[in-house]
Design a protein around this motif. Structure first.
Motif, short mmCIF file in Angstrom:
data_model
loop_
_atom_site.label_atom_id
_atom_site.label_comp_id
_atom_site.label_asym_id
_atom_site.label_seq_id
_atom_site.Cartn_x
_atom_site.Cartn_y
_atom_site.Cartn_z
N ASP A 17 -8.69 3.99 -3.42
CA ASP A 17 -8.08 3.38 -4.45
C ASP A 17 -6.46 3.50 -4.72
O ASP A 17 -5.79 3.93 -5.52
CB ASP A 17 -8.67 4.02 -5.84
CG ASP A 17 -10.05 4.02 -5.95
OD1 ASP A 17 -10.61 2.86 -5.90
OD2 ASP A 17 -10.65 4.91 -6.36
N ALA A 18 -5.99 3.44 -3.54
CA ALA A 18 -4.56 3.42 -3.02
C ALA A 18 -3.97 1.84 -3.22
O ALA A 18 -4.92 0.98 -2.93
CB ALA A 18 -4.21 3.93 -1.77
N PRO A 19 -2.75 1.72 -3.60
CA PRO A 19 -2.25 0.50 -3.54
C PRO A 19 -2.12 -0.44 -2.00
O PRO A 19 -2.28 0.33 -1.11
CB PRO A 19 -0.84 0.63 -4.17
CG PRO A 19 -0.72 1.93 -3.69
CD PRO A 19 -1.75 2.76 -3.70
N THR A 20 -2.15 -1.68 -2.20
CA THR A 20 -2.10 -2.46 -0.96
C THR A 20 -0.77 -3.04 -1.00
O THR A 20 -0.49 -3.91 -0.15
CB THR A 20 -3.06 -3.51 -1.23
OG1 THR A 20 -3.12 -4.30 -2.31
CG2 THR A 20 -4.56 -2.79 -0.94
N GLU A 21 0.23 -2.81 -1.91
CA GLU A 21 1.42 -3.30 -1.99
C GLU A 21 2.54 -2.24 -1.53
O GLU A 21 2.42 -0.93 -1.91
CB GLU A 21 2.03 -3.82 -3.32
CG GLU A 21 1.02 -5.05 -3.92
CD GLU A 21 1.28 -6.40 -2.99
OE1 GLU A 21 2.20 -6.51 -2.41
OE2 GLU A 21 0.35 -6.84 -3.02
N ALA A 22 3.56 -2.63 -0.54
CA ALA A 22 4.46 -1.68 0.05
C ALA A 22 5.30 -1.06 -1.11
O ALA A 22 5.54 0.31 -1.13
CB ALA A 22 5.48 -2.12 1.08
N SER A 23 5.52 -1.85 -2.32
CA SER A 23 6.39 -1.54 -3.32
C SER A 23 5.48 -0.20 -3.98
O SER A 23 6.57 0.46 -4.78
CB SER A 23 6.83 -2.53 -4.18
OG SER A 23 5.51 -2.99 -4.84
N GLN A 24 4.52 -0.12 -3.99
CA GLN A 24 3.65 1.20 -4.49
C GLN A 24 3.38 2.22 -3.75
O GLN A 24 2.62 3.19 -4.20
CB GLN A 24 2.43 0.21 -5.48
CG GLN A 24 2.81 -0.74 -6.42
CD GLN A 24 3.53 0.01 -7.54
OE1 GLN A 24 2.83 0.95 -8.26
NE2 GLN A 24 4.71 -0.53 -7.95
N ALA A 25 3.71 2.23 -2.53
CA ALA A 25 3.44 3.08 -1.43
C ALA A 25 3.79 4.46 -1.88
O ALA A 25 3.36 5.57 -1.55
CB ALA A 25 3.68 2.78 0.07
N HIS A 26 5.10 4.68 -2.68
CA HIS A 26 5.40 5.88 -3.27
C HIS A 26 4.25 6.62 -3.96
O HIS A 26 4.50 7.97 -4.24
CB HIS A 26 6.83 5.66 -4.07
CG HIS A 26 6.39 4.77 -5.32
ND1 HIS A 26 6.19 5.29 -6.48
CD2 HIS A 26 6.53 3.45 -5.41
CE1 HIS A 26 5.94 4.64 -7.34
NE2 HIS A 26 6.29 3.41 -6.86
N ARG A 27 3.42 5.80 -4.53
CA ARG A 27 2.53 6.53 -5.59
C ARG A 27 1.75 7.87 -4.56
O ARG A 27 1.66 8.80 -5.40
CB ARG A 27 1.38 5.77 -6.19
CG ARG A 27 2.09 4.69 -7.22
CD ARG A 27 1.38 3.77 -7.66
NE ARG A 27 -0.03 4.22 -7.88
CZ ARG A 27 -1.17 3.44 -8.16
NH1 ARG A 27 -1.05 2.12 -7.60
NH2 ARG A 27 -2.36 4.11 -8.29
N LEU A 28 1.09 7.52 -3.68
CA LEU A 28 0.40 8.55 -2.86
C LEU A 28 1.41 9.73 -2.39
O LEU A 28 0.97 10.88 -2.45
CB LEU A 28 -0.36 8.07 -1.73
CG LEU A 28 -1.29 8.63 -0.96
CD1 LEU A 28 -2.03 9.70 -1.45
CD2 LEU A 28 -2.00 7.97 0.23
N ILE A 29 2.69 9.28 -2.01
CA ILE A 29 3.52 10.40 -1.59
C ILE A 29 3.73 11.06 -2.75
O ILE A 29 3.71 12.50 -2.71
CB ILE A 29 4.70 9.69 -0.97
CG1 ILE A 29 4.52 8.75 0.01
CG2 ILE A 29 5.90 10.36 -0.66
CD1 ILE A 29 5.64 7.84 0.51
#
Length: 238
Positions: A44-56
């Motif tokens: 359930d992680a994002p597939t857009e690079a702009s949202q990659a910060h969420r998991l970090i």
């Protein structure tokens, strides 16, 4: 630490990013999995690079090396073997640093149709097996400094060529004498700079630890899909 072999692939530690963001107890379970097993598979992680910060941000502040936030993809000209489709042996990343990177955040935005599977090995279990099989070799690798190095020809360093080098043992022990870290990467080991009587025993110890690491009994493989990823401890997992 809970040590493991390929049997863990039947039920790997897994967490949903959406649940971790919504529920502090779910986030704690995700982080405890990384603490105990060295990794956690993420869904359930994002597939857009702009949202990659969420998991970090679910882990903590981002620490950048000279690679920055790196996009692994097949390239015509490469200076990073991760940008190829050939298989890689189990390895720790960036062993040429005095302090190797710790928790790595790996996310799949668009999975490859040619290669791209992720493999993991528990470096603590490998060290335990070495201690069991050959205590003298284990002792050597906890005490003898091995040089890890990498030359970066300005590709990832803002146009400035750099030569990274660290001279440290490959197995780290804590104050109780327990294994607390490994830095194991064949490709980054330079010729040994040791007293003559240590050369052959150390090469023999290196051969043994890498024979253990490459044993299929320790290896698990994930074919991660878009929106999936891994959190893993680079100072334990290969």
């Amino acid at each position: 630490p809970t040590l493991w072999t390929r049997e863990i692939a039947k039920d790997p530690p897994t967490a949903s990013l959406e649940e971790a963001e919504a529920d502090p107890s779910a986030r704690l379970r995700m982080l405890e999995a990384v603490r105990d097993y060295g990794f956690c598979k993420i869904t359930d992680a994002p597939t857009e690079a702009s949202q990659a910060h969420r998991l970090i941000e679910a882990v903590g502040p981002q620490r950048l090396t000279h690679y920055g936030t790196y996009v692994l993809t097949k390239k015509k000209t490469v200076d990073n073997v991760g940008d190829t489709t050939g298989p890689l042996d189990p390895h720790s990343d960036e062993t040429y640093r005095l302090s190797t990177i710790g928790i790595t955040v790996f996310q799949v935005l668009n999975p490859s149709t040619d290669g791209g599977a992720s493999t993991l090995v528990d470096g603590f279990e490998a060290a335990r097996r070495l201690l069991e099989q050959d205590p003298e070799s284990f002792d050597l690798l906890t005490k003898v400094p091995i040089t890890g190095q990498r030359y970066d020809a300005a590709h990832n360093s803002g146009g400035q060529s750099r030569w990274y080098l660290a001279h440290l043992p490959l197995i780290k022990l804590d104050h109780d004498g327990d294994v607390s870290g490994v830095r194991l990467n064949e490709r980054q080991i330079s010729p040994l700079a040791l007293d003559g009587d240590l050369i052959e025993p150390t090469y023999r110890a290196l051969r043994q630890i890498f024979d253990i690491l490459y044993d299929p009994d320790l290896l698990i493989t994930f074919d991660l899909k878009a929106g999936e990823g891994l959190l893993f401890d680079n100072q334990r997992l290969l």
